[in-house]
Design a protein around this motif. Structure first.
Motif, mmCIF file in Angstrom:
data_model
loop_
_atom_site.group_PDB
_atom_site.id
_atom_site.type_symbol
_atom_site.label_atom_id
_atom_site.label_comp_id
_atom_site.label_asym_id
_atom_site.label_seq_id
_atom_site.Cartn_x
_atom_site.Cartn_y
_atom_site.Cartn_z
ATOM 1 N N MET A 1 0.922 -1.187 -0.070
ATOM 2 C CA MET A 1 -0.021 -0.096 0.027
ATOM 3 C C MET A 1 0.748 1.301 0.161
ATOM 4 O O MET A 1 1.665 1.333 0.861
ATOM 5 C CB MET A 1 -0.928 -0.133 1.195
ATOM 6 N N PRO A 2 0.569 2.113 -0.829
ATOM 7 C CA PRO A 2 1.525 3.343 -0.980
ATOM 8 C C PRO A 2 1.365 4.301 0.030
ATOM 9 O O PRO A 2 0.138 4.309 0.833
ATOM 10 C CB PRO A 2 1.156 4.161 -2.429
ATOM 11 N N HIS A 3 2.228 4.921 0.701
ATOM 12 C CA HIS A 3 2.157 5.600 1.887
ATOM 13 C C HIS A 3 1.343 7.128 1.430
ATOM 14 O O HIS A 3 1.839 7.801 0.417
ATOM 15 C CB HIS A 3 3.748 6.348 2.100
ATOM 16 N N PRO A 4 0.459 7.526 2.055
ATOM 17 C CA PRO A 4 -0.454 8.671 1.668
ATOM 18 C C PRO A 4 0.461 10.024 1.626
ATOM 19 O O PRO A 4 1.354 10.035 2.474
ATOM 20 C CB PRO A 4 -1.418 8.745 2.548
ATOM 21 N N ARG A 5 0.093 10.850 0.801
ATOM 22 C CA ARG A 5 0.741 12.088 0.842
ATOM 23 C C ARG A 5 0.298 12.733 1.976
ATOM 24 O O ARG A 5 -0.474 12.762 2.692
ATOM 25 C CB ARG A 5 0.252 13.096 -0.344
ATOM 26 N N GLN A 6 1.388 13.744 2.389
ATOM 27 C CA GLN A 6 1.093 14.604 3.729
ATOM 28 C C GLN A 6 -0.182 15.455 3.394
ATOM 29 O O GLN A 6 -0.273 16.155 2.447
ATOM 30 C CB GLN A 6 2.301 15.516 3.844
ATOM 31 N N ALA A 7 -1.005 15.644 4.231
ATOM 32 C CA ALA A 7 -2.311 16.169 4.063
ATOM 33 C C ALA A 7 -1.891 17.682 4.208
ATOM 34 O O ALA A 7 -1.048 18.143 5.076
ATOM 35 C CB ALA A 7 -3.290 15.713 5.100
ATOM 36 N N ARG A 8 -2.552 18.607 3.581
ATOM 37 C CA ARG A 8 -2.376 19.958 3.750
ATOM 38 C C ARG A 8 -3.341 20.281 5.121
ATOM 39 O O ARG A 8 -4.388 20.582 4.789
ATOM 40 C CB ARG A 8 -2.819 20.901 2.858
ATOM 41 N N LEU A 9 -2.584 20.308 6.099
ATOM 42 C CA LEU A 9 -3.682 20.484 7.441
ATOM 43 C C LEU A 9 -2.955 21.465 8.306
ATOM 44 O O LEU A 9 -1.515 21.481 8.697
ATOM 45 C CB LEU A 9 -3.666 19.100 8.159
ATOM 46 N N ARG A 10 -3.562 22.261 9.145
ATOM 47 C CA ARG A 10 -3.082 23.294 10.291
ATOM 48 C C ARG A 10 -4.126 23.158 11.334
ATOM 49 O O ARG A 10 -5.342 23.145 11.163
ATOM 50 C CB ARG A 10 -3.069 24.538 9.665
ATOM 51 N N THR A 11 -3.596 22.811 12.382
ATOM 52 C CA THR A 11 -4.350 22.604 13.621
ATOM 53 C C THR A 11 -3.881 23.885 14.724
ATOM 54 O O THR A 11 -2.854 24.310 14.662
ATOM 55 C CB THR A 11 -4.276 21.336 14.168
ATOM 56 N N VAL A 12 -4.930 24.112 15.404
ATOM 57 C CA VAL A 12 -4.813 25.077 16.552
ATOM 58 C C VAL A 12 -3.764 24.364 17.767
ATOM 59 O O VAL A 12 -4.126 23.397 17.967
ATOM 60 C CB VAL A 12 -6.371 25.564 17.255
ATOM 61 N N PRO A 13 -2.934 25.156 18.165
ATOM 62 C CA PRO A 13 -1.995 24.674 18.849
ATOM 63 C C PRO A 13 -2.825 24.374 20.424
ATOM 64 O O PRO A 13 -3.899 24.812 20.665
ATOM 65 C CB PRO A 13 -0.975 25.785 19.155
ATOM 66 N N PRO A 14 -2.240 22.988 20.918
ATOM 67 C CA PRO A 14 -3.122 22.493 22.056
ATOM 68 C C PRO A 14 -2.754 23.479 23.412
ATOM 69 O O PRO A 14 -1.991 24.400 23.303
ATOM 70 C CB PRO A 14 -2.410 21.134 22.541
ATOM 71 N N GLY A 15 -3.526 23.605 24.004
ATOM 72 C CA GLY A 15 -3.682 24.067 25.328
ATOM 73 C C GLY A 15 -4.264 25.525 25.451
ATOM 74 O O GLY A 15 -4.138 26.268 26.408
ATOM 75 N N GLY A 16 -4.730 26.015 24.354
ATOM 76 C CA GLY A 16 -5.272 27.346 24.310
ATOM 77 C C GLY A 16 -6.740 27.391 24.738
ATOM 78 O O GLY A 16 -7.158 26.283 25.427
ATOM 79 N N LEU A 17 -7.140 28.455 24.656
ATOM 80 C CA LEU A 17 -8.773 28.623 24.937
ATOM 81 C C LEU A 17 -9.509 27.594 23.983
ATOM 82 O O LEU A 17 -9.124 27.527 22.857
ATOM 83 C CB LEU A 17 -9.229 30.211 24.864
ATOM 84 N N PRO A 18 -10.691 27.439 24.389
ATOM 85 C CA PRO A 18 -11.600 26.476 23.522
ATOM 86 C C PRO A 18 -11.830 27.295 22.216
ATOM 87 O O PRO A 18 -12.040 28.638 22.193
ATOM 88 C CB PRO A 18 -13.225 26.356 24.482
ATOM 89 N N VAL A 19 -11.930 26.589 21.308
ATOM 90 C CA VAL A 19 -12.101 27.057 19.835
ATOM 91 C C VAL A 19 -13.308 26.514 19.154
ATOM 92 O O VAL A 19 -13.630 25.576 19.313
ATOM 93 C CB VAL A 19 -11.133 27.133 19.032
ATOM 94 N N ALA A 20 -13.956 27.273 18.239
ATOM 95 C CA ALA A 20 -15.096 26.871 17.439
ATOM 96 C C ALA A 20 -14.524 25.753 16.335
ATOM 97 O O ALA A 20 -15.218 24.688 16.095
ATOM 98 C CB ALA A 20 -15.850 27.798 16.547
ATOM 99 N N LEU A 21 -13.411 25.994 15.933
ATOM 100 C CA LEU A 21 -12.941 24.922 14.754
ATOM 101 C C LEU A 21 -11.312 24.583 15.422
ATOM 102 O O LEU A 21 -10.661 25.464 15.963
ATOM 103 C CB LEU A 21 -12.713 25.703 13.485
#
Length: 124
Positions: A1-21
């Protein structure tokens, strides 16, 4: 099975205030079963055990009710009540829920980068 390409993803850093997304994802196509392996391979380590993904809107082409990723089954759902047609909700029973903005695949790179930056920066 080929290795999937890296997703174009950005996430909110952990430990901050609650966020909608919790972040933003820019898939390369509108084929969710084809895109999901790279997304799940790219999510933060703490987002483990994702068992289902819910989407809404006209963004995605028809999809099966579940997809096998490695040896793990992920159920796919079209939400009946839209929070936003350009979101995906990832659920991991007992671990959490993560909501991501989905930047449509055909979005120009500069616009996609801006949307992703604003989402992660809490300004969307």
């Amino acid at each position: 099975m080929p290795h999937p390409r890296q997703a174009r993803l950005r996430t909110v850093p952990p430990g901050g205030l609650p966020v909608a997304l919790d972040g933003a994802w820019w898939p390369r196509t509108d084929d969710l079963p084809a895109e999901l392996p790279s997304l799940l391979a790219s999510v933060p380590h703490g987002w483990r055990g994702i068992a289902s993904a819910s989407v809404d809107g006209e963004l995605w082409q028809p999809m099966p009710g579940r997809v096998l990723i490695g040896s793990h089954v992920v159920r796919l759902h079209r939400a009946r009540v839209a929070r936003d047609p350009h979101t995906i909700c990832l659920l991991a029973p007992g671990h959490g829920r993560w909501d991501l903005l989905v930047v449509p695949p055909g979005t120009p790179p500069a616009e996609a980068a801006s949307l992703m930056d604003r989402t992660v920066g809490g300004r969307l």
